[in-house]
Design a protein around this motif. Structure first.
Motif, PDB file in Angstrom:
ATOM      1  N   VAL A  13       6.648  -8.903  -5.123  1.00 29.38           N
ATOM      2  CA  VAL A  13       7.364  -7.650  -4.931  1.00 29.38           C
ATOM      3  C   VAL A  13       6.658  -6.503  -5.631  1.00 29.38           C
ATOM      4  O   VAL A  13       6.434  -5.445  -5.037  1.00 29.38           O
ATOM      5  CB  VAL A  13       8.822  -7.785  -5.439  1.00 29.38           C
ATOM      6  CG1 VAL A  13       9.542  -6.455  -5.420  1.00 29.38           C
ATOM      7  CG2 VAL A  13       9.575  -8.819  -4.617  1.00 29.38           C
ATOM      8  N   LEU A  50       5.153  -3.837  -2.561  1.00 26.40           N
ATOM      9  CA  LEU A  50       6.027  -2.695  -2.289  1.00 26.40           C
ATOM     10  C   LEU A  50       5.437  -1.340  -2.693  1.00 26.40           C
ATOM     11  O   LEU A  50       5.542  -0.384  -1.925  1.00 26.40           O
ATOM     12  CB  LEU A  50       7.403  -2.909  -2.915  1.00 26.40           C
ATOM     13  CG  LEU A  50       8.178  -4.107  -2.355  1.00 26.40           C
ATOM     14  CD1 LEU A  50       9.556  -4.195  -2.998  1.00 26.40           C
ATOM     15  CD2 LEU A  50       8.277  -4.077  -0.857  1.00 26.40           C
ATOM     16  N   ARG A  93       4.832   1.740  -0.057  1.00 28.89           N
ATOM     17  CA  ARG A  93       5.406   3.064  -0.343  1.00 28.89           C
ATOM     18  C   ARG A  93       4.325   4.153  -0.324  1.00 28.89           C
ATOM     19  O   ARG A  93       4.524   5.236   0.220  1.00 28.89           O
ATOM     20  CB  ARG A  93       6.100   3.030  -1.708  1.00 28.89           C
ATOM     21  CG  ARG A  93       6.589   4.346  -2.199  1.00 28.89           C
ATOM     22  CD  ARG A  93       7.955   4.602  -1.700  1.00 28.89           C
ATOM     23  NE  ARG A  93       8.468   5.834  -2.267  1.00 28.89           N
ATOM     24  CZ  ARG A  93       9.463   6.467  -1.737  1.00 28.89           C
ATOM     25  NH1 ARG A  93      10.065   6.001  -0.681  1.00 28.89           N
ATOM     26  NH2 ARG A  93       9.899   7.579  -2.267  1.00 28.89           N
ATOM     27  N   LEU A 125      12.767  -3.005  -5.011  1.00 31.19           N
ATOM     28  CA  LEU A 125      12.766  -2.824  -3.563  1.00 31.19           C
ATOM     29  C   LEU A 125      13.425  -1.500  -3.196  1.00 31.19           C
ATOM     30  O   LEU A 125      12.880  -0.717  -2.421  1.00 31.19           O
ATOM     31  CB  LEU A 125      13.498  -3.982  -2.873  1.00 31.19           C
ATOM     32  CG  LEU A 125      13.749  -3.811  -1.380  1.00 31.19           C
ATOM     33  CD1 LEU A 125      12.482  -4.073  -0.589  1.00 31.19           C
ATOM     34  CD2 LEU A 125      14.855  -4.710  -0.913  1.00 31.19           C
ATOM     35  N   SER A 156      11.263   1.443  -4.233  1.00 32.82           N
ATOM     36  CA  SER A 156      10.019   1.562  -3.457  1.00 32.82           C
ATOM     37  C   SER A 156      10.260   1.910  -1.996  1.00 32.82           C
ATOM     38  O   SER A 156       9.493   2.665  -1.402  1.00 32.82           O
ATOM     39  CB  SER A 156       9.229   0.254  -3.524  1.00 32.82           C
ATOM     40  OG  SER A 156       8.863  -0.042  -4.843  1.00 32.82           O
TER      41      SER A 156
END
Length: 164
Positions: free
Chosen positions: A89, A93, A97, A121, A124
């Motif tokens: 993650v 992410l 982004r 999450l 982002s």
């Protein structure tokens, strides 16, 4: 006339086959679903030759494949949908982004959301519309965080999830 599949069936490696398909698209492939036995070499080739990619499906659970995906996200500015096996993650992410302005769908079935992953999450990808987390593990509080933070979310798949 023999089909190419029959002619080369025993002779092609996964990387050679992926290269053949990508070359056939002249680098204009928009959707690529890589086989579960995908190699790092095949993914690198896709990254270098298909800059207009919109959908990438790497449902591989090989750590070596999932570990290098963040390195190539910057090459796919048009990426809208990413399907991965277990992923990092904190690595993927931020790259999405930063480089993928129209990103709307993350499918990470059988993934584990732990600690601050859900908050990360939301921070982002607050404009995420589709999240597939089925078969994974997630805390109930994290489901609430995602629902509150991703205001444009229209599809959340957490079926068969274990709740920590």
């Amino acid at each position: 006339m023999r089909s190419p599949r029959r002619k080369y069936q025993g002779n092609w490696s996964v990387s050679a086959f992926v290269k053949f398909i990508v070359n056939r698209s002249c680098g204009n492939a928009k959707i690529i679903k890589l086989p579960t036995c995908c190699t790092v070499k095949a993914l690198e080739y896709v990254a270098n030759v298909c800059p207009r990619l919109k959908v990438l499906d790497v449902s591989s659970y090989y750590p070596s494949i999932n570990a290098i995906i963040p390195k190539y996200i910057c090459k796919w500015k048009n990426l809208d949908i990413l399907r991965v096996g277990r992923f990092y993650v904190d690595k993927i992410l931020p790259q999405i982004r930063l480089h993928c302005n129209n990103f709307i769908c993350l499918s990470a079935a059988y993934n584990y959301f732990q600690g601050d992953d859900a908050a990360f999450l939301v921070a982002s990808l607050p404009e995420l519309k589709y999240l597939d987390q089925h078969g994974g593990f997630i805390e109930k509080e994290d489901v609430v965080k995602i629902l509150k933070g991703c205001k444009q979310l229209v599809h959340l798949d957490i079926r068969e999830c274990g709740f920590l």
